[in-house]
Design a protein around this motif. Structure first.
Motif, PDB file in Angstrom:
ATOM      1  N   GLU A  77       0.843  -1.194   0.000  1.00 55.63           N
ATOM      2  CA  GLU A  77       0.000   0.000   0.000  1.00 55.63           C
ATOM      3  C   GLU A  77       0.879   1.245   0.000  1.00 55.63           C
ATOM      4  N   GLN A  78       0.545   2.168  -0.880  1.00 54.08           N
ATOM      5  CA  GLN A  78       1.367   3.356  -1.102  1.00 54.08           C
ATOM      6  C   GLN A  78       0.982   4.454  -0.132  1.00 54.08           C
ATOM      7  N   GLU A  79       1.997   5.086   0.472  1.00 57.81           N
ATOM      8  CA  GLU A  79       1.778   6.256   1.306  1.00 57.81           C
ATOM      9  C   GLU A  79       1.954   7.494   0.439  1.00 57.81           C
ATOM     10  N   LEU A  80       0.877   8.264   0.299  1.00 58.27           N
ATOM     11  CA  LEU A  80       0.907   9.438  -0.563  1.00 58.27           C
ATOM     12  C   LEU A  80       1.421  10.649   0.206  1.00 58.27           C
ATOM     13  N   ASP A  81       1.643  11.732  -0.525  1.00 61.56           N
ATOM     14  CA  ASP A  81       2.185  12.928   0.133  1.00 61.56           C
ATOM     15  C   ASP A  81       1.126  13.589   0.985  1.00 61.56           C
ATOM     16  N   ILE A  82       1.522  14.639   1.685  1.00 57.65           N
ATOM     17  CA  ILE A  82       0.672  15.264   2.691  1.00 57.65           C
ATOM     18  C   ILE A  82      -0.581  15.898   2.099  1.00 57.65           C
ATOM     19  N   ASP A  83      -0.565  16.242   0.820  1.00 55.72           N
ATOM     20  CA  ASP A  83      -1.700  16.895   0.205  1.00 55.72           C
ATOM     21  C   ASP A  83      -2.743  15.900  -0.308  1.00 55.72           C
ATOM     22  N   GLN A  84      -2.533  14.613  -0.086  1.00 57.34           N
ATOM     23  CA  GLN A  84      -3.450  13.614  -0.585  1.00 57.34           C
ATOM     24  C   GLN A  84      -3.890  12.678   0.530  1.00 57.34           C
ATOM     25  N   GLU A  85      -5.105  12.156   0.388  1.00 53.31           N
ATOM     26  CA  GLU A  85      -5.594  11.167   1.333  1.00 53.31           C
ATOM     27  C   GLU A  85      -5.005   9.809   0.976  1.00 53.31           C
ATOM     28  N   ASP A  86      -4.655   9.018   2.000  1.00 48.98           N
ATOM     29  CA  ASP A  86      -4.108   7.709   1.720  1.00 48.98           C
ATOM     30  C   ASP A  86      -5.199   6.699   1.394  1.00 48.98           C
ATOM     31  N   VAL A  87      -6.411   6.890   1.918  1.00 48.91           N
ATOM     32  CA  VAL A  87      -7.545   6.022   1.623  1.00 48.91           C
ATOM     33  C   VAL A  87      -8.758   6.893   1.348  1.00 48.91           C
ATOM     34  N   GLN A  88      -9.575   6.480   0.399  1.00 48.29           N
ATOM     35  CA  GLN A  88     -10.778   7.233   0.054  1.00 48.29           C
ATOM     36  C   GLN A  88     -12.003   6.366   0.303  1.00 48.29           C
ATOM     37  N   LEU A  89     -13.010   6.911   1.000  1.00 51.07           N
ATOM     38  CA  LEU A  89     -14.278   6.228   1.240  1.00 51.07           C
ATOM     39  C   LEU A  89     -15.388   7.051   0.618  1.00 51.07           C
ATOM     40  N   VAL A  90     -16.161   6.443  -0.284  1.00 51.43           N
ATOM     41  CA  VAL A  90     -17.238   7.145  -0.987  1.00 51.43           C
ATOM     42  C   VAL A  90     -18.557   6.453  -0.683  1.00 51.43           C
ATOM     43  N   ASN A  91     -19.534   7.227  -0.236  1.00 44.73           N
ATOM     44  CA  ASN A  91     -20.860   6.700   0.056  1.00 44.73           C
ATOM     45  C   ASN A  91     -21.664   6.632  -1.240  1.00 44.73           C
ATOM     46  N   LEU A  92     -22.057   5.423  -1.651  1.00 46.33           N
ATOM     47  CA  LEU A  92     -22.830   5.227  -2.875  1.00 46.33           C
ATOM     48  C   LEU A  92     -24.329   5.197  -2.618  1.00 46.33           C
ATOM     49  N   GLY A  93     -24.736   5.316  -1.361  1.00 48.72           N
ATOM     50  CA  GLY A  93     -26.148   5.263  -1.021  1.00 48.72           C
ATOM     51  C   GLY A  93     -26.631   3.842  -0.826  1.00 48.72           C
ATOM     52  N   SER A  94     -27.799   3.708  -0.163  1.00 50.38           N
ATOM     53  CA  SER A  94     -28.424   2.404   0.077  1.00 50.38           C
ATOM     54  C   SER A  94     -27.490   1.439   0.813  1.00 50.38           C
ATOM     55  N   GLY A  95     -26.674   1.994   1.706  1.00 50.47           N
ATOM     56  CA  GLY A  95     -25.784   1.146   2.498  1.00 50.47           C
ATOM     57  C   GLY A  95     -24.593   0.606   1.751  1.00 50.47           C
ATOM     58  N   ARG A  96     -24.251   1.204   0.604  1.00 50.58           N
ATOM     59  CA  ARG A  96     -23.109   0.741  -0.186  1.00 50.58           C
ATOM     60  C   ARG A  96     -21.986   1.777  -0.140  1.00 50.58           C
ATOM     61  N   PHE A  97     -20.743   1.287  -0.083  1.00 47.54           N
ATOM     62  CA  PHE A  97     -19.585   2.168  -0.043  1.00 47.54           C
ATOM     63  C   PHE A  97     -18.527   1.686  -1.029  1.00 47.54           C
ATOM     64  N   CYS A  98     -17.776   2.641  -1.558  1.00 43.24           N
ATOM     65  CA  CYS A  98     -16.628   2.340  -2.407  1.00 43.24           C
ATOM     66  C   CYS A  98     -15.372   2.792  -1.661  1.00 43.24           C
ATOM     67  N   ILE A  99     -14.404   1.879  -1.518  1.00 41.65           N
ATOM     68  CA  ILE A  99     -13.154   2.197  -0.835  1.00 41.65           C
ATOM     69  C   ILE A  99     -12.023   2.166  -1.860  1.00 41.65           C
ATOM     70  N   ALA A 100     -11.298   3.259  -1.967  1.00 39.25           N
ATOM     71  CA  ALA A 100     -10.182   3.361  -2.914  1.00 39.25           C
ATOM     72  C   ALA A 100      -8.870   3.383  -2.140  1.00 39.25           C
ATOM     73  N   ARG A 101      -7.997   2.457  -2.464  1.00 39.86           N
ATOM     74  CA  ARG A 101      -6.660   2.396  -1.880  1.00 39.86           C
ATOM     75  C   ARG A 101      -5.612   2.441  -3.000  1.00 39.86           C
TER      76      ARG A 101
END
Length: 280
Positions: A250-274
């Protein structure tokens, strides 16, 4: 490993070019309810895109550009920040605050004064025209700091059916902003057990986010918070995530970026970007 192909874009937005100004072009996008997205550039110019109608509307400018490392929380005009925004007609309030306040000492001169590092954008609430308003920063910015200490907001959420915006700060505790009076209060010396944005799922009556330790999908009940003890992650939920190949790290990004992204897709669904590095 199963692969998916993302659909083609239905809209392209670019930052406004400032030729001769010497400033780089930059652009950020923030969710504005369930089916709208706010785009903002380095000059503070804002445009709202409606995915249902595919309309683009110009919005009031921020007092200060809100780009990277900003938290964003949307409260529908219906007053229910923990559910559907359809009753509010898609309008509401978007709160944006700089997460890492490096120049903390500067705010001691501006006690009680609104800051350009924390703004709310009002839109379509039926009571006033769209505009931006500067708000006061949470009280922790006025507390004494130690050498090389830069308090950072680690997690944040909308609670109390939209009545409060809640932020947790490393080493300082958890604070709540009253969205009607715009006054801050301290909930406790503890921090929420999450990392980043926390989303409410009405179908399950729980708040979901990335856990503060391993940053895996987790849930907690934030409807009632005790000043003496932090909320606990809900037990019995072990959601499986992507298992990377052995040669991936897993890549550690620089300070201006999030290391993990969580997106709410609605209806109890989520997308996780690593982000990963393939060492082959």
């Amino acid at each position: 490993m199963e692969r998916i192909r993302l659909p083609g874009p239905i809209l392209n937005i670019k930052a406004h070019s400032q030729r001769g100004a010497g400033d780089p072009c930059d652009l950020a996008c923030y969710p504005f309810g369930q089916r709208k997205v706010l785009s903002t550039d380095q000059a503070g110019r804002n445009f709202l895109y409606d995915a249902d109608t595919r309309d683009v509307a110009a919005m009031p400018k921020f007092h200060k550009p809100k780009l990277r490392r900003c938290l964003s929380l949307f409260v529908p005009s219906g007053g229910d920040g923990e559910g559907d925004d359809r009753e509010g007609g898609g309008g509401g309030s978007l709160y944006l605050m700089v997460r890492e306040l490096r120049e903390v000492k500067r705010y001691k001169i501006e006690v009680g004064q609104p800051s350009m590092d924390f703004e709310v954008l009002f839109y379509g609430n039926g009571r006033t025209t769209s505009h931006c308003k500067r708000l006061r920063l949470p009280p922790f910015v006025l507390e004494p700091i130690h050498q090389n200490e830069y308090p950072e907001i680690r997690s944040y959420a909308v609670v109390g059916r939209g009545s409060h915006v809640c932020v947790s700060v490393d080493g300082r505790g958890t604070y709540a902003l009253d969205t009607a009076r715009y006054t801050w209060s301290k909930i406790g010396d503890w921090t929420l057990p999450f990392h980043g944005k926390v989303e409410y799922v009405p179908e399950l009556k729980l708040w979901f986010g990335l856990s503060g330790d391993a940053q895996h999908l987790a849930a907690a009940d934030l409807s009632v918070m005790d000043a003496h003890s932090p909320p606990q992650l809900a037990a019995g939920h072990g959601w499986e995530e992507f298992l990377p190949p052995e040669q991936w790290a897993e890549q550690e990004l620089d300070i201006d970026q999030e290391d993990v992204q969580l997106v709410n897709l609605g209806s109890g669904r989520f997308c996780i970007a690593r982000f990963f590095i393939d060492w082959r």
